[in-house]
Design a protein around this motif. Structure first.
Motif, mmCIF file in Angstrom:
data_model
loop_
_atom_site.group_PDB
_atom_site.id
_atom_site.type_symbol
_atom_site.label_atom_id
_atom_site.label_comp_id
_atom_site.label_asym_id
_atom_site.label_seq_id
_atom_site.Cartn_x
_atom_site.Cartn_y
_atom_site.Cartn_z
ATOM 1 N N TRP A 75 2.642 -1.374 2.807
ATOM 2 C CA TRP A 75 2.587 -2.466 3.776
ATOM 3 C C TRP A 75 1.604 -2.227 4.910
ATOM 4 O O TRP A 75 1.262 -3.149 5.627
ATOM 5 N N ASP A 102 -1.463 -0.609 4.458
ATOM 6 C CA ASP A 102 -2.822 -0.485 3.912
ATOM 7 C C ASP A 102 -3.496 0.849 4.217
ATOM 8 O O ASP A 102 -4.713 0.919 4.332
ATOM 9 N N THR A 152 12.871 -0.528 -2.316
ATOM 10 C CA THR A 152 11.418 -0.626 -2.244
ATOM 11 C C THR A 152 10.855 -0.864 -3.630
ATOM 12 O O THR A 152 11.042 -0.052 -4.534
ATOM 13 N N GLN A 157 5.855 3.331 2.902
ATOM 14 C CA GLN A 157 5.695 2.112 3.690
ATOM 15 C C GLN A 157 4.255 1.971 4.194
ATOM 16 O O GLN A 157 3.701 0.874 4.189
ATOM 17 N N LYS A 186 -0.550 -2.753 -5.570
ATOM 18 C CA LYS A 186 -0.453 -1.468 -4.856
ATOM 19 C C LYS A 186 -0.074 -0.317 -5.784
ATOM 20 O O LYS A 186 0.091 0.808 -5.340
#
Length: 167
Positions: free
Chosen positions: A147, A149, A70, A143, A76
């Motif tokens: 990914w 939001d 990851t 996650q 982000k």
């Protein structure tokens, strides 16, 4: 069963030697990177983790790194760092971090071994299993932020509820 197979090979041993015996007994792919480092892959609940252990003889410290594949994108980073702070508040041992070079997410824990610098079978198993367990526990939260939001707080809340609901 694995404990017996490992103990047949060695009792307390140098950390890298003990971890190599543990990885072999579990059937985990691994390689000794150097005299003081081992790297392997361990399947978790969500993904396969790269696990590295680095032995510092001068300090008698074994550092365990557990890394999901990851990477935190620049856009982000702020939310991921906020989530890291929230996640790390939940931990008694070890911590999550983001490497400044490449943005890789990782869990890190250091074990201070005695003057002899030996690692027992039980300690080796506990160190590796707990690193993978913590990564599995918080993987969904990362996650959700990266990914899905979600906000860091809602991602952590959702991940902890999901983890508590698993049987």
């Amino acid at each position: 069963m694995e404990r017996e197979r490992i103990e047949e090979v060695v009792e307390d041993a140098a950390p890298v030697e003990m971890l190599s015996a543990l990885f072999a007994a579990r059937g985990w792919a691994h390689e000794q990177v150097g005299e003081d480092e081992i790297s392997g892959e361990i399947p978790g609940s969500w993904t396969t983790y790269q696990v590295r252990a680095i032995w510092r003889t001068e300090d008698n410290v074994l550092q365990i790194l557990c890394m999901p594949d990851t990477r935190v994108p620049d856009g982000k980073r702020r939310d991921a760092v906020e989530l890291l702070a929230l996640v790390n508040e939940q931990l008694w041992l070890g911590h999550f971090d983001i490497w400044s070079q490449g943005g890789m997410l990782l869990y890190r824990h250091g074990l201070m071994l005695g003057d002899e610098g030996l690692l027992s079978v039980d300690m080796a198993q506990l160190a590796i299993e707990s690193a993978v367990a913590e990564c599995d526990r918080f993987y969904p939260a990362f996650q959700f932020v990266l990914w899905g939001d979600k906000s860091p707080r809602s991602a952590l809340d959702a991940a902890l509820v999901d983890a508590a609901g698993e049987a």
